[in-house]
Scaffold this motif. Structure first.
Motif, PDB file in Angstrom:
ATOM      1  N   ALA A 171       2.799   2.291  13.043  1.00 55.35           N
ATOM      2  CA  ALA A 171       3.887   1.313  13.168  1.00 55.35           C
ATOM      3  C   ALA A 171       4.536   1.311  14.546  1.00 55.35           C
ATOM      4  N   ARG A 175       6.206  -1.969  15.912  1.00 55.34           N
ATOM      5  CA  ARG A 175       7.587  -1.937  15.420  1.00 55.34           C
ATOM      6  C   ARG A 175       8.470  -2.959  16.139  1.00 55.34           C
ATOM      7  N   LEU A 182       6.695  -4.710   9.341  1.00 58.41           N
ATOM      8  CA  LEU A 182       6.547  -3.318   8.900  1.00 58.41           C
ATOM      9  C   LEU A 182       6.283  -3.219   7.406  1.00 58.41           C
TER      10      LEU A 182
END
Length: 188
Positions: A171, A175, A182
């Protein structure tokens, strides 16, 4: 299916690009759509299909004439959806562009952000990224390989099934796209 059957090689050479086993081609294509392409489109907006299904005849011609097609043997259960691979398994591949990401890639975004997002969220078998527009082949296969390759720096294999990071989340790569990206994506 019209987008999948479109072939510049077919049109240029005047040879139809039609499956010899339509039932298997539709079955493989349905998995490709429901498990990969539709979730990508639901998440990132409209996708563009550059190349998808190829008949064995069209693929062989494209390979022999240097049009960028791998051999038929290599493309069974990949771009040739209606012929099972050497293990008797079926699959389907499409080369796509995600315009939402292509814009970010043109502005300097690393292709690996998209690769890791797909890896973390979707049941792909193989991906291979190309420099132009960050187009990539994405494959569904009944025996998934979970391999990521690239012709964009860093070139080569990013991930194979036995890479230690294969189960970890990546992630941090995406992000900055925001909370929406996410969340897990459910294939249809």
């Amino acid at each position: 299916m019209r987008d999948f059957l479109h072939s510049e090689i077919s049109q240029f050479e005047g040879i139809p690009n039609l499956p010899s086993d339509p039932e298997l081609a539709i079955r493989a294509g349905k998995h490709l759509c429901e498990d990969l392409l539709e979730p990508l489109q639901d998440t990132f907006g409209r996708i563009a299909i550059r190349s998808a299904y190829r008949s064995a005849t069209i693929n062989d011609l494209g390979h022999r004439k240097g049009y960028g097609c791998a051999s038929n043997w290599r493309n069974f259960a990949r771009h040739i959806w209606d012929v099972r691979d050497e293990n008797g398994a079926f699959g389907a591949t499409a080369c796509i562009v995600i315009p939402w990401f292509a814009d970010r890639y043109a502005a300097g975004e690393d292709w690996r952000a998209l690769a890791w997002w797909i890896h973390d969220h979707l049941p792909y078998s193989e991906m291979c990224f190309y420099p132009r527009l960050c187009a990539f082949n994405i494959a569904w296969h009944e025996l998934p390989k979970r391999i990521i390759r690239s012709y964009i720096d860093p070139k080569g294999v990013l991930k194979t099934f036995d890479t230690p990071s294969s189960t970890a989340s990546h992630a941090d790569w995406y992000r900055h796209w925001g909370e929406r990206y996410l969340q897990p994506v459910a294939p249809r």
